[in-house]
Design a protein around this motif. Structure first.
Motif, short mmCIF file in Angstrom:
data_model
loop_
_atom_site.label_atom_id
_atom_site.label_comp_id
_atom_site.label_asym_id
_atom_site.label_seq_id
_atom_site.Cartn_x
_atom_site.Cartn_y
_atom_site.Cartn_z
N ALA A 146 0.91 -1.43 0.03
CA ALA A 146 0.03 0.06 -0.03
C ALA A 146 1.06 1.33 0.02
N ALA A 147 2.00 1.05 0.88
CA ALA A 147 2.72 2.59 0.91
C ALA A 147 3.52 2.62 -0.58
N ALA A 161 -1.17 6.54 2.04
CA ALA A 161 -0.69 7.17 3.46
C ALA A 161 -1.05 6.15 4.34
N ILE A 162 -0.29 5.41 4.91
CA ILE A 162 -0.48 4.31 6.08
C ILE A 162 -0.21 4.80 7.42
N THR A 163 -1.07 4.57 8.28
CA THR A 163 -0.94 4.56 9.81
C THR A 163 -0.92 3.50 10.39
N GLY A 194 8.86 10.51 0.16
CA GLY A 194 7.75 11.11 0.39
C GLY A 194 6.31 10.49 0.93
N ASN A 195 6.42 9.51 1.49
CA ASN A 195 5.13 8.75 1.89
C ASN A 195 5.76 7.81 3.20
N PRO A 196 6.31 8.47 4.42
CA PRO A 196 6.49 7.68 5.35
C PRO A 196 5.33 7.04 6.02
N VAL A 197 5.74 5.65 6.19
CA VAL A 197 4.79 5.15 7.31
C VAL A 197 4.52 5.91 8.78
N ARG A 198 3.71 5.99 9.16
CA ARG A 198 3.43 6.53 10.52
C ARG A 198 2.94 5.23 11.48
N VAL A 199 3.59 5.14 12.62
CA VAL A 199 3.45 4.11 13.68
C VAL A 199 3.14 4.73 14.85
N LYS A 200 1.80 4.60 15.17
CA LYS A 200 1.08 5.27 16.44
C LYS A 200 0.34 4.50 17.38
#
Length: 170
Positions: A110-111, A116-118, A152-158
């Motif tokens: 997907a990334a 845009a992935i969280t 340009g499309n960092p994966v966010r981990v929260k």
């Protein structure tokens, strides 16, 4: 996007199942739209079987979207990309099972496709594997995703709580 939270998948014990389901339920209750991904496979995950069914304690909101797959990657030979396009979805939170297989493969693809992935870092689970315990795998993959290079499309981990707070603020 909730990946493979199915009865047949959980025939193999998964780390902190109840806590994972509780956090996923928090997300699905607060989300604008929910997509459940379900794996189809011989040996207990046949479409329509008890094993294919989602866990009974998983909250399924009215209007949820369901998509099935036959590979670890939810995009591989499925209509998922078209479904996301039809609903105007370009970003999503991902959670579910199994961290080291279907969650990982789907989010990396997907990334790469520009979504845009969280990752809900505390709302995915897996089983102990011969090479590593589930807790180690979950921590490892959270770190891999946090540092994954997708220019340009960092994966966010929260954490789930941080995601929910951000949604409430919008």
């Amino acid at each position: 996007m909730v990946v493979d939270m199915q009865q047949g998948v959980f025939a193999t014990p998964r780390l902190q199942r109840e806590a994972c389901v509780a956090r996923i339920n928090q997300l699905t209750r607060a989300a604008d739209r929910v997509i459940f991904i379900q794996h189809i496979e011989e040996g207990g995950l046949e479409e329509g079987s008890d094993g294919f069914a989602l866990l009974p304690d998983l909250y399924q909101p009215e209007g949820a979207i369901y998509s099935s797959k036959t590979a670890c990657d939810a995009f591989y030979k499925t209509g998922l990309e078209q479904l996301l396009d039809e609903h105007g979805i370009r970003e999503f939170v991902i959670c579910g099972c199994a961290t080291d297989y279907c969650v990982d493969t789907t989010l990396k693809n997907a990334a790469s496709k520009g979504y845009a992935i969280t990752v809900a870092e505390d709302a995915h689970t897996t089983a102990d594997r011969p090479a590593a315990q589930a807790a180690t795998l979950i921590a490892h993959y959270n770190e891999v995703w946090r540092t994954l290079t997708v220019p340009g499309n960092p994966v966010r981990v929260k954490p789930t709580e941080t995601i929910l707070q951000a949604w409430q603020a919008n």
